[in-house]
Scaffold this motif. Structure first.
Motif, PDB file in Angstrom:
ATOM      1  N   ARG A   1       0.728  -1.140  -0.071  1.00  0.00           N
ATOM      2  CA  ARG A   1       0.081   0.166  -0.104  1.00  0.00           C
ATOM      3  C   ARG A   1       0.920   1.213   0.182  1.00  0.00           C
ATOM      4  O   ARG A   1       0.651   2.217  -0.724  1.00  0.00           O
ATOM      5  N   ALA A   2       1.989   1.214   0.672  1.00  0.00           N
ATOM      6  CA  ALA A   2       2.855   2.507   0.848  1.00  0.00           C
ATOM      7  C   ALA A   2       4.042   1.883   0.492  1.00  0.00           C
ATOM      8  O   ALA A   2       4.664   0.999   0.779  1.00  0.00           O
TER       9      ALA A   2
ATOM     10  N   GLY B   1       9.859   3.109  10.501  1.00  0.00           N
ATOM     11  CA  GLY B   1      10.374   4.196  11.360  1.00  0.00           C
ATOM     12  C   GLY B   1      10.291   5.564  10.562  1.00  0.00           C
ATOM     13  O   GLY B   1       9.976   5.525   9.163  1.00  0.00           O
ATOM     14  N   THR B   2      10.034   6.402  11.335  1.00  0.00           N
ATOM     15  CA  THR B   2       9.905   7.830  10.622  1.00  0.00           C
ATOM     16  C   THR B   2      10.506   8.979  11.628  1.00  0.00           C
ATOM     17  O   THR B   2      11.014   8.564  12.697  1.00  0.00           O
TER      18      THR B   2
ATOM     19  N   VAL C   1       6.878  22.766  14.773  1.00  0.00           N
ATOM     20  CA  VAL C   1       7.113  21.257  14.546  1.00  0.00           C
ATOM     21  C   VAL C   1       6.848  21.069  13.118  1.00  0.00           C
ATOM     22  O   VAL C   1       5.734  21.722  12.707  1.00  0.00           O
ATOM     23  N   TRP C   2       7.668  20.277  12.322  1.00  0.00           N
ATOM     24  CA  TRP C   2       7.366  20.160  10.957  1.00  0.00           C
ATOM     25  C   TRP C   2       6.914  18.806  10.642  1.00  0.00           C
ATOM     26  O   TRP C   2       7.848  17.977  10.009  1.00  0.00           O
ATOM     27  N   PRO C   3       5.597  18.434  10.570  1.00  0.00           N
ATOM     28  CA  PRO C   3       5.434  16.963  10.322  1.00  0.00           C
ATOM     29  C   PRO C   3       5.083  17.041   8.661  1.00  0.00           C
ATOM     30  O   PRO C   3       4.886  17.826   8.059  1.00  0.00           O
ATOM     31  N   SER C   4       5.844  15.758   8.100  1.00  0.00           N
ATOM     32  CA  SER C   4       5.915  15.664   6.777  1.00  0.00           C
ATOM     33  C   SER C   4       4.732  14.596   6.576  1.00  0.00           C
ATOM     34  O   SER C   4       5.178  13.463   6.013  1.00  0.00           O
ATOM     35  N   VAL C   5       3.698  14.748   6.845  1.00  0.00           N
ATOM     36  CA  VAL C   5       2.446  13.997   6.706  1.00  0.00           C
ATOM     37  C   VAL C   5       1.530  14.709   6.100  1.00  0.00           C
ATOM     38  O   VAL C   5       1.079  15.969   6.227  1.00  0.00           O
ATOM     39  N   THR C   6       0.854  14.052   4.961  1.00  0.00           N
ATOM     40  CA  THR C   6      -0.171  14.455   4.166  1.00  0.00           C
ATOM     41  C   THR C   6      -1.528  15.242   4.920  1.00  0.00           C
ATOM     42  O   THR C   6      -1.786  14.498   5.890  1.00  0.00           O
TER      43      THR C   6
ATOM     44  N   ARG D   1       0.344   5.607   3.190  1.00  0.00           N
ATOM     45  CA  ARG D   1       0.984   6.318   2.205  1.00  0.00           C
ATOM     46  C   ARG D   1       1.012   7.730   2.823  1.00  0.00           C
ATOM     47  O   ARG D   1       1.712   8.535   1.947  1.00  0.00           O
ATOM     48  N   ALA D   2       0.345   8.277   3.854  1.00  0.00           N
ATOM     49  CA  ALA D   2       0.558   9.900   3.970  1.00  0.00           C
ATOM     50  C   ALA D   2       1.818   9.909   5.005  1.00  0.00           C
ATOM     51  O   ALA D   2       1.996  11.174   5.104  1.00  0.00           O
ATOM     52  N   TYR D   3       2.430   9.061   5.394  1.00  0.00           N
ATOM     53  CA  TYR D   3       3.666   9.027   6.234  1.00  0.00           C
ATOM     54  C   TYR D   3       4.891   8.922   5.386  1.00  0.00           C
ATOM     55  O   TYR D   3       4.940   7.920   4.672  1.00  0.00           O
TER      56      TYR D   3
END
Ligand SMILES: Cc1cc2nc3c(=O)[nH]c(=O)nc-3n(C[C@H](O)[C@H](O)[C@H](O)COP(=O)(O)OP(=O)(O)OC[C@H]3O[C@@H](n4cnc5c(N)ncnc54)[C@H](O)[C@@H]3O)c2cc1C
Ligand code: SF4
Length: 524
Positions: free
Chosen positions: A101-102, A302-303, A422-427, A449-451
């Motif tokens: 999926r991702a 991990g992220t 804080v800078w989330p790179s999450v859709t 897929r958003a992460y």
């Protein structure tokens, strides 16, 4: 400290060509003709598991040949630039993506020392309840127990100098994590690492240029060579051949023009330690047809999350990963840790485009970055396609919920530590400006897929068990239905473990190889 290292530590590195025994290393990239060789044991892979097995076998007096697909990039040649380091030492430059999926990058070392050469040297022991469950739920019947593992962990702690990050190597990215955890009542500690005097350069991912990280390329591989082992680099093991059910030969290909061949006769056995992604492919190509082979693959997706401060963080100073928290390992199934990234890799984590993006990157001095690893419940498969090992894997919705929860906790810690943004790179997630914005995480997507996620902790694709219908490796570390074919890496783990795996992989390989030495098969 090892004798080899003590003697050399002033002006030489243990991987310097001129300090290694003559004719102990053969570079497959320069081979012209086919080669035949022979040893008691052949070890495939020179990483955490292979390095450990080679060291135990050579210390016991056996002749050992190590076959490593990647090159030997020497400490003197490590580059501080990310691009050349990834090109030479990471498998497919870190671009091998999961299918599912991702699409997530599968990060692995492909060089002498394997992933240990390019990792952060974190040394955690597997939690006791994980090993207990392997015995109660997965039929290990006391083969690997906490008590059995303990002396092997102790030995590794001693020889690889496992110690908490020193004050002088802490750096701001690590110390502010400690301050935030204390204020929020989150239990946290300095990370214990394989540490021979870390110089705080925050560049473990490109290999330690100071030679202070005790990875396999500097420790167990040179030590094995000093004990008579031979190493073929840039040489890919293709398959294992059998005689009367006994593994007795490894066929490999040199990574040189014309692909000349290496054939190694194994008098006593073959140890496969090529990682949970590559080991199943080698076994399949060797004719192993067990149902569980390649299945039950698990990982720790991990992220990481960057934040902006109004004072200098300079994350390029300090141990790459210096502080962590296991506070949520049981309750939330995730672990949080600091992770200093160079600008090139931090860029991948930054939200936005154009001038806004550049502005963030130019603020590198004021940025921090902390990471999250999830003990995911999802299982995947390793498939072989046109000679490549493909990871088919997606975190489940519940795994993504754990990730979302962990990122909320990290965001809170960052604001408590003084972050301005804080800078989330999450859709769909905005930049967070204060603690009042934490509620945005409650509605963050549950779609993987958003992460921006990756996997580098890999397990279970040739799991151990007593029943050949549900497992691949027997309780004697030999592949079911064969003799002399051993698996020593984390493919044999019945599950993932929730903490960084290298130390446990090495302890299990140490234990398993010690069992081989105690009960060797007769020579063929
Ligand atoms: C960037 C990064 C950071 C990490 N940080 C940490 C950390 O700080 N602490 C921690 O505990 N864990 C960490 N890990 C994970 C840890 O490094 C791995 O779990 C561990 O090294 C796996 O051990 P292994 O022996 O199974 O595989 P590896 O160490 O990856 O070694 C496998 C070796 O086998 C070779 N190989 C594969 N196929 C073949 C073939 N056909 N023929 C010959 N050779 C072959 C590979 O090239 C490789 O060198 C990190 C991983 C990465 C990628
Ligand atoms: S942080 Fe320490 S161990 Fe890592 S590369 Fe720098 S000096 Fe080496």
């Amino acid at each position: 400290m090892s004798v080899e290292y003590q003697r050399l530590s002033t002006d030489r590195f243990p991987d310097d060509v001129d300090v290694l025994p003559a004719n102990s290393v053969f570079n497959g990239a320069t081979m012209v003709d086919d080669v035949t060789d022979i040893a008691d044991y052949v070890v495939i892979g020179s990483g955490a598991a292979g390095g450990t097995s080679a060291k135990v076998l050579s210390s016991a007096g056996y002749s050992v040949i190590i076959i490593e697909e990647g090159p030997w990039v020497r400490t003197r040649n490590f580059s501080e630039d990310v691009y050349p380091a990834m090109k030479t030492m990471f498998r497919e430059m870190g671009t091998n993506m999961t299918m599912g999926r991702a699409a997530m990058p599968v990060m692995q070392g492909r060089c002498v020392g394997g992933s240990t050469t390019i990792n952060s040297a974190i040394a955690w022991r597997v939690p006791g309840n994980v090993v207990d469950r392997w015995n109660t739920d997965f039929g290990l019947k006391g083969t690997i127990t906490n008590k059995e593992l303990e002396p092997h962990f102790d030995e590794l702690d001693r020889t690889l100098i496992v110690q908490p990050v020193a004050d002088k190597a802490l750096g701001r990215n690590n110390s502010i994590f400690a301050e935030a955890a204390l204020r929020l009542g989150i239990q946290a500690e300095r990370i214990k690492r394989y540490d021979a005097g870390c110089k705080a350069s925050a560049s473990c991912l490109t290999g330690c240029r100071s030679g202070k990280k005790f990875s396999m390329n500097l420790t167990f591989i040179p030590q094995s060579l000093h004990r008579g082992a031979r190493l073929y680099t840039s040489t890919r093991a293709r398959k294992i051949k059998f005689r009367y059910g006994r593994a007795n030969q490894v066929q490999a290909v040199f990574q040189a023009p014309g692909a000349p061949k290496l054939t190694v006769h194994a008098r006593r056995g073959v140890v496969v330690a090529a990682s949970a992604v590559q080991t199943p492919g080698i076994l399949k190509r060797s004719g192993i047809k067990l149902d569980a082979l390649g299945r039950h693959f698990q990982a720790h997706p991990g992220t990481s999350l960057p934040a902006l401060f109004d004072h200098d963080i300079s994350m390029q100073i300090g141990a790459t990963q210096g502080f962590n928290s296991l506070h949520f390992v049981d309750s939330g199934h995730f672990k949080i840790e600091t992770l200093s990234l160079p600008p090139e890799l931090l860029a991948v984590r930054l939200p936005g485009v154009g001038p806004e993006f550049m502005k963030k990157l130019l603020n590198y001095r004021y940025a921090s970055n902390w990471a999250l690893v999830v003990r995911a419940e999802a299982e995947g498969q390793i498939r072989s396609l046109f000679g490549r090992d493909i990871v088919q894997y997606s975190p489940s919705t519940s795994d993504v919920a754990k990730m979302r929860h962990g990122l909320r906790i990290i965001s809170e810690m960052m604001f408590v530590a003084g972050a301005k943004e804080v800078w989330p790179s999450v859709t769909g997630m905005p930049i967070l400006k204060s603690l009042d914005d934490l509620h945005y995480w409650d509605d963050a997507p549950l779609d993987p897929r958003a992460y921006g996620t990756m996997i580098s902790h890999l397990f279970g694709s040739a799991r151990m068990g007593s029943d050949s219908r549900s497992s691949v490796v027997g309780l004697d570390f030999q592949v079911h239905g064969t003799r002399g074919l051993y698996v020593m890496d984390s493919s044999l783990f019945p599950t993932n473990i929730g903490v960084n795996p290298q130390h446990t992989i090495m302890a299990v390989a140490h234990l398993g190889t010690t069992r081989i030495v105690e009960r060797p098969l007769p020579c063929m």
